[in-house]
Structure formats: structure tokens, C-alpha cells
Design a protein around this motif. Structure first.
Motif, PDB file in Angstrom:
ATOM      1  N   ILE A 126       0.839  -1.205   0.000  1.00 25.61           N
ATOM      2  CA  ILE A 126       0.000   0.000   0.000  1.00 25.61           C
ATOM      3  C   ILE A 126       0.875   1.256   0.000  1.00 25.61           C
ATOM      4  O   ILE A 126       0.607   2.212  -0.739  1.00 25.61           O
ATOM      5  CB  ILE A 126      -0.981  -0.014   1.192  1.00 25.61           C
ATOM      6  N   GLN A 127       1.926   1.257   0.813  1.00 24.98           N
ATOM      7  CA  GLN A 127       2.841   2.406   0.859  1.00 24.98           C
ATOM      8  C   GLN A 127       3.509   2.621  -0.506  1.00 24.98           C
ATOM      9  O   GLN A 127       3.632   3.754  -0.972  1.00 24.98           O
ATOM     10  CB  GLN A 127       3.914   2.206   1.928  1.00 24.98           C
ATOM     11  N   ASN A 128       3.927   1.537  -1.133  1.00 24.75           N
ATOM     12  CA  ASN A 128       4.585   1.654  -2.438  1.00 24.75           C
ATOM     13  C   ASN A 128       3.609   2.102  -3.514  1.00 24.75           C
ATOM     14  O   ASN A 128       3.978   2.884  -4.390  1.00 24.75           O
ATOM     15  CB  ASN A 128       5.278   0.337  -2.810  1.00 24.75           C
ATOM     16  N   ALA A 129       2.376   1.644  -3.453  1.00 19.68           N
ATOM     17  CA  ALA A 129       1.353   2.128  -4.391  1.00 19.68           C
ATOM     18  C   ALA A 129       1.171   3.635  -4.197  1.00 19.68           C
ATOM     19  O   ALA A 129       0.920   4.362  -5.168  1.00 19.68           O
ATOM     20  CB  ALA A 129       0.042   1.381  -4.184  1.00 19.68           C
ATOM     21  N   GLY A 130       1.332   4.117  -2.990  1.00 17.28           N
ATOM     22  CA  GLY A 130       1.234   5.547  -2.703  1.00 17.28           C
ATOM     23  C   GLY A 130       2.268   6.367  -3.457  1.00 17.28           C
ATOM     24  O   GLY A 130       2.017   7.524  -3.816  1.00 17.28           O
ATOM     25  N   LEU A 131       3.428   5.778  -3.726  1.00 19.06           N
ATOM     26  CA  LEU A 131       4.455   6.465  -4.519  1.00 19.06           C
ATOM     27  C   LEU A 131       3.951   6.720  -5.933  1.00 19.06           C
ATOM     28  O   LEU A 131       4.207   7.781  -6.519  1.00 19.06           O
ATOM     29  CB  LEU A 131       5.748   5.637  -4.576  1.00 19.06           C
ATOM     30  N   ILE A 132       3.229   5.764  -6.472  1.00 18.14           N
ATOM     31  CA  ILE A 132       2.694   5.917  -7.831  1.00 18.14           C
ATOM     32  C   ILE A 132       1.566   6.946  -7.833  1.00 18.14           C
ATOM     33  O   ILE A 132       1.424   7.718  -8.788  1.00 18.14           O
ATOM     34  CB  ILE A 132       2.248   4.561  -8.411  1.00 18.14           C
ATOM     35  N   ILE A 133       0.799   6.997  -6.772  1.00 22.00           N
ATOM     36  CA  ILE A 133      -0.236   8.037  -6.662  1.00 22.00           C
ATOM     37  C   ILE A 133       0.422   9.415  -6.610  1.00 22.00           C
ATOM     38  O   ILE A 133      -0.065  10.370  -7.242  1.00 22.00           O
ATOM     39  CB  ILE A 133      -1.163   7.776  -5.461  1.00 22.00           C
ATOM     40  N   ASP A 134       1.553   9.524  -5.913  1.00 20.84           N
ATOM     41  CA  ASP A 134       2.298  10.795  -5.887  1.00 20.84           C
ATOM     42  C   ASP A 134       2.789  11.161  -7.291  1.00 20.84           C
ATOM     43  O   ASP A 134       2.704  12.330  -7.708  1.00 20.84           O
ATOM     44  CB  ASP A 134       3.485  10.714  -4.923  1.00 20.84           C
ATOM     45  N   ALA A 135       3.300  10.174  -8.022  1.00 22.51           N
ATOM     46  CA  ALA A 135       3.757  10.422  -9.397  1.00 22.51           C
ATOM     47  C   ALA A 135       2.579  10.840 -10.276  1.00 22.51           C
ATOM     48  O   ALA A 135       2.708  11.747 -11.106  1.00 22.51           O
ATOM     49  CB  ALA A 135       4.427   9.167  -9.973  1.00 22.51           C
ATOM     50  N   TYR A 136       1.446  10.205 -10.079  1.00 20.30           N
ATOM     51  CA  TYR A 136       0.221  10.522 -10.826  1.00 20.30           C
ATOM     52  C   TYR A 136      -0.130  12.002 -10.669  1.00 20.30           C
ATOM     53  O   TYR A 136      -0.315  12.711 -11.663  1.00 20.30           O
ATOM     54  CB  TYR A 136      -0.904   9.618 -10.310  1.00 20.30           C
ATOM     55  N   HIS A 137      -0.215  12.467  -9.437  1.00 21.01           N
ATOM     56  CA  HIS A 137      -0.575  13.871  -9.192  1.00 21.01           C
ATOM     57  C   HIS A 137       0.485  14.828  -9.743  1.00 21.01           C
ATOM     58  O   HIS A 137       0.151  15.853 -10.348  1.00 21.01           O
ATOM     59  CB  HIS A 137      -0.810  14.118  -7.695  1.00 21.01           C
ATOM     60  N   THR A 138       1.742  14.498  -9.538  1.00 21.41           N
ATOM     61  CA  THR A 138       2.842  15.334 -10.030  1.00 21.41           C
ATOM     62  C   THR A 138       2.772  15.469 -11.550  1.00 21.41           C
ATOM     63  O   THR A 138       2.886  16.574 -12.085  1.00 21.41           O
ATOM     64  CB  THR A 138       4.207  14.736  -9.613  1.00 21.41           C
ATOM     65  N   LEU A 139       2.580  14.349 -12.231  1.00 20.61           N
ATOM     66  CA  LEU A 139       2.607  14.369 -13.696  1.00 20.61           C
ATOM     67  C   LEU A 139       1.370  15.027 -14.303  1.00 20.61           C
ATOM     68  O   LEU A 139       1.485  15.733 -15.304  1.00 20.61           O
ATOM     69  CB  LEU A 139       2.797  12.955 -14.243  1.00 20.61           C
ATOM     70  N   LEU A 140       0.204  14.805 -13.729  1.00 19.17           N
ATOM     71  CA  LEU A 140      -0.984  15.468 -14.277  1.00 19.17           C
ATOM     72  C   LEU A 140      -0.836  16.987 -14.195  1.00 19.17           C
ATOM     73  O   LEU A 140      -1.133  17.707 -15.153  1.00 19.17           O
ATOM     74  CB  LEU A 140      -2.255  15.008 -13.559  1.00 19.17           C
ATOM     75  N   ASP A 141      -0.340  17.462 -13.073  1.00 16.72           N
ATOM     76  CA  ASP A 141      -0.110  18.899 -12.897  1.00 16.72           C
ATOM     77  C   ASP A 141       0.983  19.382 -13.864  1.00 16.72           C
ATOM     78  O   ASP A 141       0.862  20.439 -14.478  1.00 16.72           O
ATOM     79  CB  ASP A 141       0.274  19.173 -11.439  1.00 16.72           C
ATOM     80  N   HIS A 142       2.008  18.589 -14.003  1.00 15.02           N
ATOM     81  CA  HIS A 142       3.139  18.922 -14.875  1.00 15.02           C
ATOM     82  C   HIS A 142       2.693  19.027 -16.339  1.00 15.02           C
ATOM     83  O   HIS A 142       3.037  19.997 -17.025  1.00 15.02           O
ATOM     84  CB  HIS A 142       4.220  17.846 -14.717  1.00 15.02           C
ATOM     85  N   PHE A 143       1.928  18.054 -16.810  1.00  9.31           N
ATOM     86  CA  PHE A 143       1.450  18.085 -18.196  1.00  9.31           C
ATOM     87  C   PHE A 143       0.617  19.341 -18.444  1.00  9.31           C
ATOM     88  O   PHE A 143       0.717  19.970 -19.494  1.00  9.31           O
ATOM     89  CB  PHE A 143       0.615  16.848 -18.527  1.00  9.31           C
ATOM     90  N   MET A 144      -0.225  19.689 -17.478  1.00  8.05           N
ATOM     91  CA  MET A 144      -1.064  20.871 -17.612  1.00  8.05           C
ATOM     92  C   MET A 144      -0.197  22.129 -17.761  1.00  8.05           C
ATOM     93  O   MET A 144      -0.448  22.975 -18.614  1.00  8.05           O
ATOM     94  CB  MET A 144      -2.002  21.006 -16.417  1.00  8.05           C
ATOM     95  N   LYS A 145       0.850  22.247 -16.942  1.00  8.34           N
ATOM     96  CA  LYS A 145       1.747  23.407 -17.025  1.00  8.34           C
ATOM     97  C   LYS A 145       2.435  23.475 -18.386  1.00  8.34           C
ATOM     98  O   LYS A 145       2.585  24.550 -18.964  1.00  8.34           O
ATOM     99  CB  LYS A 145       2.822  23.340 -15.933  1.00  8.34           C
ATOM    100  N   GLU A 146       2.870  22.314 -18.872  1.00  8.52           N
ATOM    101  CA  GLU A 146       3.529  22.305 -20.176  1.00  8.52           C
ATOM    102  C   GLU A 146       2.563  22.757 -21.268  1.00  8.52           C
ATOM    103  O   GLU A 146       2.927  23.561 -22.118  1.00  8.52           O
ATOM    104  CB  GLU A 146       4.060  20.899 -20.495  1.00  8.52           C
ATOM    105  N   GLU A 147       1.357  22.217 -21.242  1.00  9.37           N
ATOM    106  CA  GLU A 147       0.386  22.507 -22.295  1.00  9.37           C
ATOM    107  C   GLU A 147      -0.128  23.946 -22.243  1.00  9.37           C
ATOM    108  O   GLU A 147      -0.350  24.564 -23.278  1.00  9.37           O
ATOM    109  CB  GLU A 147      -0.792  21.536 -22.211  1.00  9.37           C
ATOM    110  N   GLN A 148      -0.313  24.466 -21.047  1.00  5.27           N
ATOM    111  CA  GLN A 148      -0.905  25.793 -20.913  1.00  5.27           C
ATOM    112  C   GLN A 148       0.114  26.924 -20.866  1.00  5.27           C
ATOM    113  O   GLN A 148      -0.220  28.059 -21.177  1.00  5.27           O
ATOM    114  CB  GLN A 148      -1.803  25.846 -19.670  1.00  5.27           C
ATOM    115  N   VAL A 149       1.343  26.618 -20.471  1.00 11.35           N
ATOM    116  CA  VAL A 149       2.341  27.674 -20.312  1.00 11.35           C
ATOM    117  C   VAL A 149       3.603  27.418 -21.146  1.00 11.35           C
ATOM    118  O   VAL A 149       3.955  28.218 -22.010  1.00 11.35           O
ATOM    119  CB  VAL A 149       2.720  27.871 -18.821  1.00 11.35           C
TER     120      VAL A 149
END
Length: 175
Positions: A126-149
Motif C-alpha cells: 500500500i505504501q509503495n502504491a502511494g508512490l505511484i499516486i504521488d507520481a500521478y498527481h505530479t505528472l498530471l499537474d506537470h502536463f497541464m503546465k507544459e500545455e498551458q504555459v
């Protein structure tokens, strides 16, 4: 050049050149993979068959990591280096984008490293799956910044020749 570089972006929509459009087009499949990873992470958290779900997650993260690496390497090696000519290497949007790449890859690599230990407790899975959830949030935000800015900024910043060069370089670097 005087004034704020962000004034180059303007208020209206920006039509991206081929190379930048190609990079943007890769975000869609990566987002789909991220959504699938998020689902697998939730399965690991909620199912009684944690080991099966966790093994599925490992397989999916491995494939995603390869696709993400292909995409981000072209941004880092080509696009970001071309933008540095105008923006410098220290601080600014390129430093932020590279930091976010490192952060997301760090979560993924830590997960994959931890996953090599095939005898994990349910809590560790469960803790290790949490790392992927952290990557998920980081990347979704990151893609948005790239596309919009970032990408619209690059579109306004680059000359026609630079846009053509970017397209050549991102189109010829194969997966």
C-alpha cells in the motif's frame, strides 16, 4: 528584450507548431496510462488479493516508465536545451520542469526498486502504491503546465527555423 517574458504568451489561444504538437500529443496516452495506474493503486489498497494487484501494478508501472522516459528525454535533451538559449539554465520555468521530471521519476524509480523485494507486507504494498499516486498527481499537474504555459511560450519564443529544427529532432528520435 525588456519586460516580463510571460508577456510573450498573451491572452489568446496559441496554435502549436508540429514539434510542439507532437510532444503534446504524447500526453494523452501517458494520461490514460496514469489513470490505469491510479486504478491499480486503488485495487492494491482495497482488494483482498493485494499481491496479484500489486504484481499487475509493477508490470504497468514498468511499461509506463519506459514511455515516460521516451517522452521526457526528448523534452529534456531537445526542447529544454533550445529554450535555455533564451531563458538561461538557472531558475525559471525550465528548472521547474526538470525538477518535476526528477520528482516524478524518483517516485517511480523508488517504487520499482522497492518492488524488487517480492516479499512485501500488505502495508508495504500500500505504501509503495502511494508512490505511484504521488507520481500521478505530479505528472498530471506537470502536463497541464507544459500545455498551458511552457509549450505556448516556446511557440512564441522560437523562430520558424527553430520550430523546424525542433520538429526534426523530436520526430527522428524513435522509441
Amino acid at each position: 528584450m525588456q519586460g516580463c517574458p510571460s508577456s510573450l504568451i498573451g491572452n489568446g489561444p496559441v496554435t502549436l507548431s508540429e514539434g510542439l504538437s507532437l510532444l503534446v500529443s504524447e500526453h494523452g496516452p501517458l494520461r490514460k496510462q496514469l489513470e490505469a495506474l491510479f486504478s491499480f493503486c486503488n485495487q492494491v489498497k482495497t482488494t483482498k488479493e493485494k499481491e496479484t494487484s500489486f504484481n499487475d501494478l509493477i508490470k504497468e508501472v514498468t511499461e509506463f516508465s519506459s514511455n515516460l522516459e521516451f517522452h521526457s528525454a526528448r523534452e529534456e535533451d531537445i526542447l529544454f536545451r533550445m529554450m535555455e538559449v533564451y531563458l538561461g539554465k538557472e531558475g525559471g520555468p525550465i528548472a521547474v520542469m526538470e525538477y518535476e521530471h526528477e520528482q516524478a521519476k524518483g517516485y517511480i524509480n523508488t517504487f520499482l526498486s522497492n518492488a524488487e523485494n517480492r516479499t512485501q507486507s500488505e502495508e508495504e504494498m500500500i505504501q509503495n502504491a502511494g508512490l505511484i499516486i504521488d507520481a500521478y498527481h505530479t505528472l498530471l499537474d506537470h502536463f497541464m503546465k507544459e500545455e498551458q504555459v511552457l509549450y505556448p511560450f516556446a511557440e512564441k519564443l522560437f523562430t520558424a527555423e527553430e520550430k523546424e529544427l525542433l520538429n526534426e529532432k523530436v520526430s527522428t528520435k524513435s522509441h
